[in-house]
Write a protein that holds these residues in place. Structure first.
Motif, PDB file in Angstrom:
ATOM      1  N   TRP A   1      31.638  49.555  25.507  1.00  0.00           N
ATOM      2  CA  TRP A   1      32.656  49.570  24.346  1.00  0.00           C
ATOM      3  C   TRP A   1      33.701  48.996  24.994  1.00  0.00           C
ATOM      4  O   TRP A   1      34.194  49.409  25.894  1.00  0.00           O
ATOM      5  CB  TRP A   1      32.801  51.212  24.008  1.00  0.00           C
ATOM      6  CG  TRP A   1      31.797  51.659  23.357  1.00  0.00           C
ATOM      7  CD1 TRP A   1      31.306  51.938  22.177  1.00  0.00           C
ATOM      8  CD2 TRP A   1      30.840  52.499  24.356  1.00  0.00           C
ATOM      9  NE1 TRP A   1      30.249  52.864  22.109  1.00  0.00           N
ATOM     10  CE2 TRP A   1      29.861  53.164  23.391  1.00  0.00           C
ATOM     11  CE3 TRP A   1      30.877  52.904  25.553  1.00  0.00           C
ATOM     12  CZ2 TRP A   1      28.801  54.246  23.834  1.00  0.00           C
ATOM     13  CZ3 TRP A   1      29.835  53.966  26.093  1.00  0.00           C
ATOM     14  CH2 TRP A   1      28.938  54.271  25.147  1.00  0.00           C
ATOM     15  N   ASP A   2      34.430  48.006  24.064  1.00  0.00           N
ATOM     16  CA  ASP A   2      35.830  47.458  24.669  1.00  0.00           C
ATOM     17  C   ASP A   2      36.690  47.751  23.563  1.00  0.00           C
ATOM     18  O   ASP A   2      36.637  48.168  22.440  1.00  0.00           O
ATOM     19  CB  ASP A   2      35.468  45.890  25.129  1.00  0.00           C
ATOM     20  CG  ASP A   2      35.085  44.975  23.805  1.00  0.00           C
ATOM     21  OD1 ASP A   2      34.694  45.614  23.014  1.00  0.00           O
ATOM     22  OD2 ASP A   2      35.157  44.087  24.149  1.00  0.00           O
ATOM     23  N   SER A   3      38.075  46.995  23.930  1.00  0.00           N
ATOM     24  CA  SER A   3      39.193  46.938  23.121  1.00  0.00           C
ATOM     25  C   SER A   3      39.705  48.094  23.055  1.00  0.00           C
ATOM     26  O   SER A   3      40.221  48.790  21.744  1.00  0.00           O
ATOM     27  CB  SER A   3      38.836  46.607  21.673  1.00  0.00           C
ATOM     28  OG  SER A   3      38.340  45.165  21.787  1.00  0.00           O
ATOM     29  N   MET A   4      39.872  48.958  24.141  1.00  0.00           N
ATOM     30  CA  MET A   4      40.567  50.157  24.094  1.00  0.00           C
ATOM     31  C   MET A   4      42.024  49.991  25.128  1.00  0.00           C
ATOM     32  O   MET A   4      42.022  49.091  25.815  1.00  0.00           O
ATOM     33  CB  MET A   4      39.848  51.346  24.574  1.00  0.00           C
ATOM     34  CG  MET A   4      38.694  51.468  23.854  1.00  0.00           C
ATOM     35  SD  MET A   4      37.908  53.171  24.623  1.00  0.00           S
ATOM     36  CE  MET A   4      35.985  52.539  24.064  1.00  0.00           C
ATOM     37  N   ASN A   5      42.920  50.951  24.902  1.00  0.00           N
ATOM     38  CA  ASN A   5      44.084  50.759  25.807  1.00  0.00           C
ATOM     39  C   ASN A   5      43.706  51.804  26.934  1.00  0.00           C
ATOM     40  O   ASN A   5      42.561  52.452  26.689  1.00  0.00           O
ATOM     41  CB  ASN A   5      45.459  51.526  25.225  1.00  0.00           C
ATOM     42  CG  ASN A   5      45.502  52.676  24.687  1.00  0.00           C
ATOM     43  OD1 ASN A   5      44.872  53.756  25.261  1.00  0.00           O
ATOM     44  ND2 ASN A   5      45.868  52.930  23.668  1.00  0.00           N
ATOM     45  N   LYS A   6      44.293  52.191  28.070  1.00  0.00           N
ATOM     46  CA  LYS A   6      43.986  52.814  29.090  1.00  0.00           C
ATOM     47  C   LYS A   6      43.402  54.254  28.884  1.00  0.00           C
ATOM     48  O   LYS A   6      42.634  54.687  29.328  1.00  0.00           O
ATOM     49  CB  LYS A   6      44.955  52.560  30.476  1.00  0.00           C
ATOM     50  CG  LYS A   6      44.199  52.896  31.721  1.00  0.00           C
ATOM     51  CD  LYS A   6      45.165  52.439  32.912  1.00  0.00           C
ATOM     52  CE  LYS A   6      44.653  52.866  34.329  1.00  0.00           C
ATOM     53  NZ  LYS A   6      45.191  52.302  35.210  1.00  0.00           N
ATOM     54  N   GLU A   7      44.758  54.852  28.218  1.00  0.00           N
ATOM     55  CA  GLU A   7      44.466  56.143  27.807  1.00  0.00           C
ATOM     56  C   GLU A   7      43.038  56.687  26.831  1.00  0.00           C
ATOM     57  O   GLU A   7      42.519  57.604  27.281  1.00  0.00           O
ATOM     58  CB  GLU A   7      45.498  56.713  27.078  1.00  0.00           C
ATOM     59  CG  GLU A   7      46.867  56.954  28.074  1.00  0.00           C
ATOM     60  CD  GLU A   7      48.092  57.305  27.401  1.00  0.00           C
ATOM     61  OE1 GLU A   7      47.973  57.928  26.451  1.00  0.00           O
ATOM     62  OE2 GLU A   7      49.227  57.118  27.937  1.00  0.00           O
ATOM     63  N   GLU A   8      42.931  55.773  25.801  1.00  0.00           N
ATOM     64  CA  GLU A   8      41.970  55.922  25.144  1.00  0.00           C
ATOM     65  C   GLU A   8      40.416  55.501  25.987  1.00  0.00           C
ATOM     66  O   GLU A   8      39.431  56.274  25.709  1.00  0.00           O
ATOM     67  CB  GLU A   8      41.826  54.738  23.989  1.00  0.00           C
ATOM     68  CG  GLU A   8      42.649  54.925  22.913  1.00  0.00           C
ATOM     69  CD  GLU A   8      42.926  53.939  21.915  1.00  0.00           C
ATOM     70  OE1 GLU A   8      42.528  52.842  22.373  1.00  0.00           O
ATOM     71  OE2 GLU A   8      43.573  54.114  20.699  1.00  0.00           O
ATOM     72  N   ALA A   9      40.558  54.725  26.951  1.00  0.00           N
ATOM     73  CA  ALA A   9      39.341  54.345  27.557  1.00  0.00           C
ATOM     74  C   ALA A   9      38.882  55.732  28.510  1.00  0.00           C
ATOM     75  O   ALA A   9      37.734  55.981  28.610  1.00  0.00           O
ATOM     76  CB  ALA A   9      39.586  53.154  28.483  1.00  0.00           C
TER      77      ALA A   9
ATOM     78  N   LEU B   1      35.211  40.330  27.022  1.00  0.00           N
ATOM     79  CA  LEU B   1      35.580  41.547  26.777  1.00  0.00           C
ATOM     80  C   LEU B   1      37.140  41.652  26.728  1.00  0.00           C
ATOM     81  O   LEU B   1      37.905  41.215  27.646  1.00  0.00           O
ATOM     82  CB  LEU B   1      34.991  42.744  27.885  1.00  0.00           C
ATOM     83  CG  LEU B   1      33.555  42.549  27.793  1.00  0.00           C
ATOM     84  CD1 LEU B   1      32.969  43.492  29.154  1.00  0.00           C
ATOM     85  CD2 LEU B   1      32.849  43.047  26.594  1.00  0.00           C
ATOM     86  N   ARG B   2      37.446  42.515  26.045  1.00  0.00           N
ATOM     87  CA  ARG B   2      38.973  42.752  25.664  1.00  0.00           C
ATOM     88  C   ARG B   2      39.592  43.980  25.988  1.00  0.00           C
ATOM     89  O   ARG B   2      39.000  45.045  25.532  1.00  0.00           O
ATOM     90  CB  ARG B   2      39.663  42.406  24.169  1.00  0.00           C
ATOM     91  CG  ARG B   2      38.980  41.046  23.747  1.00  0.00           C
ATOM     92  CD  ARG B   2      39.061  40.727  22.231  1.00  0.00           C
ATOM     93  NE  ARG B   2      38.426  41.670  21.404  1.00  0.00           N
ATOM     94  CZ  ARG B   2      37.348  41.919  20.939  1.00  0.00           C
ATOM     95  NH1 ARG B   2      36.372  41.002  21.581  1.00  0.00           N
ATOM     96  NH2 ARG B   2      36.982  42.674  20.310  1.00  0.00           N
ATOM     97  N   GLY B   3      40.777  44.090  26.576  1.00  0.00           N
ATOM     98  CA  GLY B   3      41.444  45.492  26.967  1.00  0.00           C
ATOM     99  C   GLY B   3      40.457  46.278  27.982  1.00  0.00           C
ATOM    100  O   GLY B   3      39.662  45.838  28.695  1.00  0.00           O
ATOM    101  N   GLU B   4      40.670  47.507  27.944  1.00  0.00           N
ATOM    102  CA  GLU B   4      39.818  48.500  28.924  1.00  0.00           C
ATOM    103  C   GLU B   4      38.462  48.655  28.191  1.00  0.00           C
ATOM    104  O   GLU B   4      38.405  48.641  27.001  1.00  0.00           O
ATOM    105  CB  GLU B   4      40.516  49.818  28.869  1.00  0.00           C
ATOM    106  CG  GLU B   4      41.859  49.877  29.525  1.00  0.00           C
ATOM    107  CD  GLU B   4      41.880  49.247  30.999  1.00  0.00           C
ATOM    108  OE1 GLU B   4      40.975  49.896  31.658  1.00  0.00           O
ATOM    109  OE2 GLU B   4      42.871  48.732  31.169  1.00  0.00           O
ATOM    110  N   THR B   5      37.486  48.765  28.842  1.00  0.00           N
ATOM    111  CA  THR B   5      36.186  48.682  28.542  1.00  0.00           C
ATOM    112  C   THR B   5      35.466  50.030  29.126  1.00  0.00           C
ATOM    113  O   THR B   5      35.592  50.116  30.557  1.00  0.00           O
ATOM    114  CB  THR B   5      35.114  47.517  28.953  1.00  0.00           C
ATOM    115  OG1 THR B   5      36.023  46.328  28.510  1.00  0.00           O
ATOM    116  CG2 THR B   5      33.968  47.351  28.440  1.00  0.00           C
TER     117      THR B   5
END
Length: 135
Positions: A104-112, A24-28
């Protein structure tokens, strides 16, 4: 990406590990469906052993038709395993997860963080009899 059962839930057994899946990439953001309690007193005893105090929301969670945990993490594989092993959030300590509903993955921290809040709101709105825990 993930194999689902006939009800559309992501398959997960006690021996399943997300580490076998693609990384998984980024925030999940993830959603867990938790088990039903047999009785309140049993859960209160467990609560006293596993957490500092009995949470105010416990009766609502016990009486709900479903208990849902919505969370996010940078290391979702490890965090979801913590929930399954009893070392996660208060809800998953008291009501162990039975299924990984979605991820769901591939988000930055704020989006997550925002997506976690929006997901919890959508579930609460669509299923009023469910207890949705989001910290």
């Amino acid at each position: 990406m993930y194999e689902t059962d006939a009800e559309g839930y992501v398959k997960r057994s006690d021996t399943f590990s997300l580490k076998r899946k693609p990384p998984l990439r980024g925030e999940t953001v993830y959603v867990l469906v938790c088990r039903r309690a047999d009785n309140i007193s049993k859960e209160r005893r467990r609560a006293r052993k596993r957490i500092n105090r009995v949470p105010d929301w416990l009766p609502k969670a016990v009486n709900a038709t479903e208990r849902i945990y919505v969370g996010y993490s940078h290391n979702a594989n490890e965090r979801i395993d913590q929930h399954y092993n009893g070392n996660g959030a208060q809800l998953t300590k008291l009501f162990p997860p039975k299924r990984l509903l979605d991820i769901w993955d591939s988000m930055n921290k704020e989006e997550a963080r925002q997506y976690e809040q929006d997901t919890a709101k959508r579930i609460r709105k669509a299923h009023a009899s469910w207890f949705v825990y989001q910290y």
